[in-house]
Write a protein that holds these residues in place. Structure first.
Motif, mmCIF file in Angstrom:
data_model
loop_
_atom_site.group_PDB
_atom_site.id
_atom_site.type_symbol
_atom_site.label_atom_id
_atom_site.label_comp_id
_atom_site.label_asym_id
_atom_site.label_seq_id
_atom_site.Cartn_x
_atom_site.Cartn_y
_atom_site.Cartn_z
ATOM 1 N N LEU A 51 0.902 -1.017 0.133
ATOM 2 C CA LEU A 51 0.068 0.043 -0.056
ATOM 3 C C LEU A 51 0.796 1.261 0.132
ATOM 4 O O LEU A 51 0.728 2.122 -0.706
ATOM 5 C CB LEU A 51 -1.018 -0.097 1.119
ATOM 6 N N HIS A 52 1.769 1.271 0.951
ATOM 7 C CA HIS A 52 2.738 2.438 0.978
ATOM 8 C C HIS A 52 3.419 2.712 -0.234
ATOM 9 O O HIS A 52 3.663 3.926 -0.605
ATOM 10 C CB HIS A 52 3.630 2.353 2.315
ATOM 11 N N SER A 53 4.081 1.677 -1.108
ATOM 12 C CA SER A 53 4.874 2.053 -2.243
ATOM 13 C C SER A 53 3.731 2.402 -3.170
ATOM 14 O O SER A 53 4.353 2.912 -4.369
ATOM 15 C CB SER A 53 5.429 0.562 -2.743
ATOM 16 N N HIS A 54 2.399 2.329 -3.113
ATOM 17 C CA HIS A 54 1.456 2.939 -4.215
ATOM 18 C C HIS A 54 0.886 3.903 -3.650
ATOM 19 O O HIS A 54 -0.228 4.070 -4.297
ATOM 20 C CB HIS A 54 0.692 1.500 -4.552
ATOM 21 N N GLY A 55 1.482 4.812 -2.863
ATOM 22 C CA GLY A 55 0.641 6.134 -2.343
ATOM 23 C C GLY A 55 -0.132 6.188 -1.515
ATOM 24 O O GLY A 55 -0.673 7.166 -1.097
ATOM 25 N N PHE A 56 -0.277 4.899 -0.639
ATOM 26 C CA PHE A 56 -1.359 4.873 0.462
ATOM 27 C C PHE A 56 -0.726 5.076 1.765
ATOM 28 O O PHE A 56 0.140 4.004 2.065
ATOM 29 C CB PHE A 56 -2.229 3.713 0.387
ATOM 30 N N PRO A 57 -0.563 6.026 2.421
ATOM 31 C CA PRO A 57 -0.012 5.970 3.673
ATOM 32 C C PRO A 57 -0.336 4.940 4.847
ATOM 33 O O PRO A 57 -1.322 4.728 4.925
ATOM 34 C CB PRO A 57 -0.266 7.433 4.394
ATOM 35 N N SER A 58 0.803 4.046 4.978
ATOM 36 C CA SER A 58 0.426 2.894 5.821
ATOM 37 C C SER A 58 1.386 2.913 7.266
ATOM 38 O O SER A 58 2.537 3.239 7.231
ATOM 39 C CB SER A 58 0.634 1.743 5.036
ATOM 40 N N ARG A 59 0.995 2.125 7.939
ATOM 41 C CA ARG A 59 1.763 1.926 9.247
ATOM 42 C C ARG A 59 1.387 0.735 9.787
ATOM 43 O O ARG A 59 0.383 0.239 9.820
ATOM 44 C CB ARG A 59 1.297 2.998 10.318
ATOM 45 N N VAL A 60 2.330 -0.148 10.453
ATOM 46 C CA VAL A 60 2.013 -1.454 11.026
ATOM 47 C C VAL A 60 2.270 -0.920 12.506
ATOM 48 O O VAL A 60 3.201 -0.689 13.096
ATOM 49 C CB VAL A 60 2.942 -2.361 10.483
ATOM 50 N N VAL A 61 1.139 -1.526 13.368
ATOM 51 C CA VAL A 61 1.622 -1.321 14.748
ATOM 52 C C VAL A 61 1.307 -2.712 15.340
ATOM 53 O O VAL A 61 0.213 -3.409 15.353
ATOM 54 C CB VAL A 61 0.194 -0.228 15.427
ATOM 55 N N GLN A 68 5.906 -11.399 -6.588
ATOM 56 C CA GLN A 68 4.900 -10.369 -6.622
ATOM 57 C C GLN A 68 4.642 -9.627 -5.281
ATOM 58 O O GLN A 68 4.120 -8.642 -5.269
ATOM 59 C CB GLN A 68 3.751 -10.883 -7.314
ATOM 60 N N ILE A 69 5.112 -10.221 -4.450
ATOM 61 C CA ILE A 69 4.835 -9.980 -2.983
ATOM 62 C C ILE A 69 6.194 -9.068 -2.466
ATOM 63 O O ILE A 69 7.340 -9.618 -2.434
ATOM 64 C CB ILE A 69 4.648 -11.092 -1.887
ATOM 65 N N PRO A 70 5.876 -7.814 -2.029
ATOM 66 C CA PRO A 70 6.990 -6.944 -1.554
ATOM 67 C C PRO A 70 7.687 -7.223 -0.408
ATOM 68 O O PRO A 70 6.851 -7.852 0.380
ATOM 69 C CB PRO A 70 6.489 -5.304 -1.729
ATOM 70 N N GLU A 118 -1.845 -8.047 -1.189
ATOM 71 C CA GLU A 118 -1.104 -7.064 -1.409
ATOM 72 C C GLU A 118 -1.855 -6.399 -2.975
ATOM 73 O O GLU A 118 -1.943 -5.141 -2.733
ATOM 74 C CB GLU A 118 0.351 -7.643 -1.990
ATOM 75 N N LEU A 119 -2.503 -7.075 -3.600
ATOM 76 C CA LEU A 119 -3.024 -6.374 -4.860
ATOM 77 C C LEU A 119 -4.468 -5.937 -4.421
ATOM 78 O O LEU A 119 -5.089 -5.021 -4.851
ATOM 79 C CB LEU A 119 -3.198 -7.204 -6.155
ATOM 80 N N THR A 120 -5.041 -6.891 -3.511
ATOM 81 C CA THR A 120 -6.566 -6.692 -3.122
ATOM 82 C C THR A 120 -6.686 -5.475 -2.522
ATOM 83 O O THR A 120 -7.560 -4.724 -2.745
ATOM 84 C CB THR A 120 -6.928 -7.987 -2.652
ATOM 85 N N MET A 121 -5.777 -5.214 -1.428
ATOM 86 C CA MET A 121 -5.989 -4.057 -0.630
ATOM 87 C C MET A 121 -5.807 -2.844 -1.431
ATOM 88 O O MET A 121 -6.395 -1.709 -1.127
ATOM 89 C CB MET A 121 -4.955 -4.096 0.650
ATOM 90 N N ARG A 122 -4.769 -2.740 -2.398
ATOM 91 C CA ARG A 122 -4.663 -1.786 -3.189
ATOM 92 C C ARG A 122 -6.215 -1.229 -3.900
ATOM 93 O O ARG A 122 -6.513 0.006 -3.935
ATOM 94 C CB ARG A 122 -3.607 -1.716 -4.345
ATOM 95 N N GLN A 123 -6.618 -2.352 -4.429
ATOM 96 C CA GLN A 123 -7.991 -1.985 -5.183
ATOM 97 C C GLN A 123 -9.166 -1.702 -4.023
ATOM 98 O O GLN A 123 -9.644 -0.547 -4.501
ATOM 99 C CB GLN A 123 -8.513 -3.387 -5.712
ATOM 100 N N VAL A 124 -9.120 -2.010 -3.074
ATOM 101 C CA VAL A 124 -10.022 -1.731 -1.911
ATOM 102 C C VAL A 124 -9.637 -0.249 -1.463
ATOM 103 O O VAL A 124 -10.518 0.389 -1.386
ATOM 104 C CB VAL A 124 -9.861 -2.855 -0.753
ATOM 105 N N ALA A 125 -8.539 -0.219 -1.076
ATOM 106 C CA ALA A 125 -7.985 1.380 -0.592
ATOM 107 C C ALA A 125 -8.625 2.419 -1.675
ATOM 108 O O ALA A 125 -9.285 3.472 -1.374
ATOM 109 C CB ALA A 125 -6.467 1.380 -0.347
ATOM 110 N N ARG A 126 -8.440 1.999 -2.793
ATOM 111 C CA ARG A 126 -8.993 2.986 -4.144
ATOM 112 C C ARG A 126 -10.414 3.021 -4.024
ATOM 113 O O ARG A 126 -10.914 4.242 -4.238
ATOM 114 C CB ARG A 126 -8.412 2.573 -5.437
ATOM 115 N N ALA A 127 -10.980 2.055 -4.040
ATOM 116 C CA ALA A 127 -12.512 2.012 -4.082
ATOM 117 C C ALA A 127 -13.037 2.689 -2.781
ATOM 118 O O ALA A 127 -14.003 3.440 -3.044
ATOM 119 C CB ALA A 127 -12.842 0.580 -3.905
ATOM 120 N N LEU A 128 -12.436 2.552 -1.702
ATOM 121 C CA LEU A 128 -12.961 3.274 -0.473
ATOM 122 C C LEU A 128 -12.769 4.708 -0.360
ATOM 123 O O LEU A 128 -13.343 5.487 0.485
ATOM 124 C CB LEU A 128 -12.422 2.396 0.986
ATOM 125 N N GLU A 129 -11.887 5.282 -1.473
ATOM 126 C CA GLU A 129 -11.539 6.742 -1.414
ATOM 127 C C GLU A 129 -12.787 7.395 -1.825
ATOM 128 O O GLU A 129 -13.109 8.468 -1.932
ATOM 129 C CB GLU A 129 -10.417 7.090 -2.149
#
Length: 188
Positions: free
Chosen positions: A5-15, A165-167, A120-131
């Motif tokens: 997510l982070h590498s595709h412009g979605f600010p991310s953090r792991v806690v 394909q998995i970073p 990895e791919l699914t969450m990018r699509q989900v994040a884009r959709a939820l914007e």
């Protein structure tokens, strides 16, 4: 997933919630035991602190192991009560195989979306959709989700990713209650 997510412009953090608990376990023990309420209180405190600081729109929990389901569900219910507008997403092995059960109405989990298999791919699509104000989730492969009326939808599976394909994990995204060297002696 956070790295992807982070590498595709979605600010991310792991806690790493468990690292905060392990780091304070000795201080919290009384008579060799740690009460469940103390454990839960500590989890909520760390989680709320991260949410207040980061103000995320999406809050994701990993649910890889079956034994972690009760704790993850408690955390999801807590987040839903305290931050009702946040989108709650769960992924991992257990979540993949129990997606329908996690979203079942009687469960009252507070979870909005379960990401199945690699995210990895699914969450990018989900994040884009939820914007978007009216997100469209029907066409995102690899998710099970609940609509605004409570109906559960199980989208088709996404093809499995290859390891290339998995970073790799970006450890700079990780917030932990103990140093990263505690996880792996090779990390400096």
């Amino acid at each position: 997933v956070a790295s992807a997510l982070h590498s595709h412009g979605f600010p991310s953090r792991v806690v790493s919630l468990d690292s905060y608990l392990s780091a304070t376990l000795a201080a919290r023990q009384a008579g060799g035991k740690l009460s469940a309420s103390c454990y839960r209180r500590q989890l909520y405190q760390v989680l709320d602190g991260a949410i207040e600081e980061l103000k995320p729109r999406l809050i994701c929990f990993g649910l890889t192991y079956t034994c972690c389901e009760p704790v993850v569900l408690q955390l999801c219910r807590h987040v839903r009560r305290k931050y009702p507008t946040a989108r709650l997403i769960v992924g991992g092995n257990h979540a993949t195989f129990c997606a329908g059960e996690l979203l079942a109405p009687g469960q009252r989990s507070g979870i909005d979306i379960v990401v199945r298999n690699e995210g990895e791919l699914t969450m990018r699509q989900v994040a884009r959709a939820l914007e978007k104000p009216a997100p469209v989730l029907h066409d995102i492969a690899g998710i099970t989700w609940r609509d605004k009326n409570g109906a559960v939808h199980h989208n088709p599976a996404r093809p499995r990713l290859t390891t290339s394909q998995i970073p790799t994990m970006d450890y700079a995204l990780m917030r932990s209650g103990r140093p990263l060297s505690a996880y792996n002696h090779a990390i400096h």
